[in-house]
Design a protein around this motif. Structure first.
Motif, PDB file in Angstrom:
ATOM      1  N   GLU A  53     -67.060  -7.573 109.768  1.00  0.00           N
ATOM      2  CA  GLU A  53     -67.589  -6.631 110.742  1.00  0.00           C
ATOM      3  C   GLU A  53     -66.434  -6.009 111.515  1.00  0.00           C
ATOM      4  N   PRO A  54     -66.447  -4.691 111.728  1.00  0.00           N
ATOM      5  CA  PRO A  54     -65.364  -4.062 112.499  1.00  0.00           C
ATOM      6  C   PRO A  54     -65.307  -4.614 113.916  1.00  0.00           C
ATOM      7  N   GLU A  55     -64.080  -4.781 114.428  1.00  0.00           N
ATOM      8  CA  GLU A  55     -63.879  -5.316 115.764  1.00  0.00           C
ATOM      9  C   GLU A  55     -63.402  -4.204 116.691  1.00  0.00           C
ATOM     10  N   TYR A  56     -63.926  -4.196 117.912  1.00  0.00           N
ATOM     11  CA  TYR A  56     -63.597  -3.146 118.861  1.00  0.00           C
ATOM     12  C   TYR A  56     -63.023  -3.741 120.140  1.00  0.00           C
ATOM     13  N   LEU A  57     -62.224  -2.924 120.841  1.00  0.00           N
ATOM     14  CA  LEU A  57     -61.749  -3.276 122.166  1.00  0.00           C
ATOM     15  C   LEU A  57     -62.162  -2.160 123.116  1.00  0.00           C
ATOM     16  N   THR A  58     -62.202  -2.488 124.400  1.00  0.00           N
ATOM     17  CA  THR A  58     -62.607  -1.507 125.403  1.00  0.00           C
ATOM     18  C   THR A  58     -61.400  -1.094 126.233  1.00  0.00           C
ATOM     19  N   TYR A  59     -61.182   0.220 126.327  1.00  0.00           N
ATOM     20  CA  TYR A  59     -60.100   0.758 127.165  1.00  0.00           C
ATOM     21  C   TYR A  59     -60.608   2.014 127.860  1.00  0.00           C
ATOM     22  N   ARG A  60     -60.549   2.009 129.186  1.00  0.00           N
ATOM     23  CA  ARG A  60     -61.028   3.153 129.982  1.00  0.00           C
ATOM     24  C   ARG A  60     -62.419   3.592 129.540  1.00  0.00           C
ATOM     25  N   GLN A  62     -63.801   3.319 126.811  1.00  0.00           N
ATOM     26  CA  GLN A  62     -63.875   3.756 125.422  1.00  0.00           C
ATOM     27  C   GLN A  62     -63.887   2.543 124.499  1.00  0.00           C
ATOM     28  N   GLN A  63     -64.658   2.631 123.440  1.00  0.00           N
ATOM     29  CA  GLN A  63     -64.662   1.607 122.411  1.00  0.00           C
ATOM     30  C   GLN A  63     -63.707   2.036 121.305  1.00  0.00           C
ATOM     31  N   LEU A  64     -62.617   1.279 121.150  1.00  0.00           N
ATOM     32  CA  LEU A  64     -61.585   1.608 120.172  1.00  0.00           C
ATOM     33  C   LEU A  64     -61.579   0.579 119.059  1.00  0.00           C
ATOM     34  N   LEU A  65     -61.491   1.045 117.836  1.00  0.00           N
ATOM     35  CA  LEU A  65     -61.433   0.142 116.694  1.00  0.00           C
ATOM     36  C   LEU A  65     -60.113  -0.609 116.711  1.00  0.00           C
ATOM     37  N   VAL A  66     -60.176  -1.929 116.603  1.00  0.00           N
ATOM     38  CA  VAL A  66     -58.975  -2.753 116.592  1.00  0.00           C
ATOM     39  C   VAL A  66     -58.182  -2.473 115.314  1.00  0.00           C
TER      40      VAL A  66
END
Length: 301
Positions: A53-60, A62-66
């Motif tokens: 499963e794709p993993e995401y991080l949160t910045y400002r 925004q959900q960014l793909l790791v």
């Protein structure tokens, strides 16, 4: 045979009916075993070959793909402390991160003996910059004085160049400029590519995208590495998350700018600029302070 004998019940276990029932149960057991084996194989296949499963991080917000394959930040948040001078310290398993400053003409004349005596371990000195309007290469006015003063004080020294390259050819020109001016000094810390967006005035770099900037950084670092120095890429969180294609630069160490008492940038980095308003004996006014988490020194040529 009498009538009573004809009506007598057949002894249990005798006759042709019993073996047929046992055979049916055997077939059923075999089918169940085959189904169980099929289910097990299917589960094993999903475990071994299913796309994760794709993993995401949160910045400002925004959900960014790791970025897959890029090392993550594993520094212990509890190992960061702030001393009475406002300097951040990091010590883990008996190992202490080294304290450094980065300077340019804006710090004016520096008393490097006082800087070294205060506990600073290394200095990152600006070689020069490319003008953001005309694009000409300029030597920092205090480059020579800072280099000679820091080295005489016994500090390990690295350098950085403020880039405004718009093409790979310009990035290579910047690398050649830096290499020409540092060749007579014993550089032990990295040679850094520092590309930043200009937020005031009209800049010739307006409209540059992440792919183009990444290509410039890669070209600069390649020439620095070929020359025998350690290349490094400097960026803040915006540049790291939203602009640079960090996987393409992963062969060089990273220098992160994040102003806080502990960094929370998701990916790994080797040097951390934690404030732009530090105070250090021997330097008038504010100065950038940094921590080097790993041994970045090289044997000077």
């Amino acid at each position: 045979m009498t009538t009573d004998e004809l009506k007598a019940p057949r002894p249990r276990g005798d006759g042709p009916g019993r073996p047929r029932r046992a055979g049916a149960l055997g077939v059923l057991a075999l089918i169940i075993s085959i189904l169980a084996l099929a289910v097990s194989c299917a589960v094993l296949y999903l475990v071994l070959f299913r796309e994760p499963e794709p993993e995401y991080l949160t910045y400002r917000d925004q959900q960014l793909l790791v970025v897959e394959g890029l090392d993550q930040n594993v520094y212990d948040p509890q190992a960061f402390t702030v001393d009475s001078r406002g300097w951040v310290q990091y010590e883990k398993d008996g190992q202490r991160a080294l304290q450094g400053v980065d300077v340019s003409v804006y710090q004016g004349e520096v008393d490097w003996q006082a800087v070294a005596a205060s506990g600073i371990d290394f200095a990152m000195i600006r070689v020069g910059y490319r003008g953001y309007s005309q694009g000409t290469l300029q030597l920092d006015e205090r480059f020579q004085a800072n280099m000679e003063g820091a080295l005489a004080a016994g500090l390990d020294v690295g350098v950085y160049f403020f880039s405004q390259a718009t093409t790979v050819a310009e990035a290579e020109e910047e690398a050649d400029f830096v290499l020409e001016h540092i060749r007579s000094y014993p550089i032990r810390y990295p040679v850094v590519f520092d590309w930043e967006f200009i937020t005031t005035g009209e800049a010739r770099t307006a409209g540059m995208d992440g792919q183009g900037i990444t290509q410039c950084a890669s070209a600069f670092c390649e020439l620095v590495s070929v020359a025998g120095y350690t290349p490094m890429v400097y960026f803040n969180q915006d540049m790291g998350y939203l602009v640079y294609q960090l996987k393409e630069l992963d062969s060089s160490p990273f220098w992160l700018a994040e102003y806080d008492s502990r960094p929370d940038f998701y990916y790994d980095f080797d040097m951390w600029q934690y404030t732009h308003s530090g105070t250090v004996p021997g330097i008038q006014g504010n100065v950038d302070l940094n921590l080097a988490f790993r041994d970045l020194t090289r044997q000077a040529q």
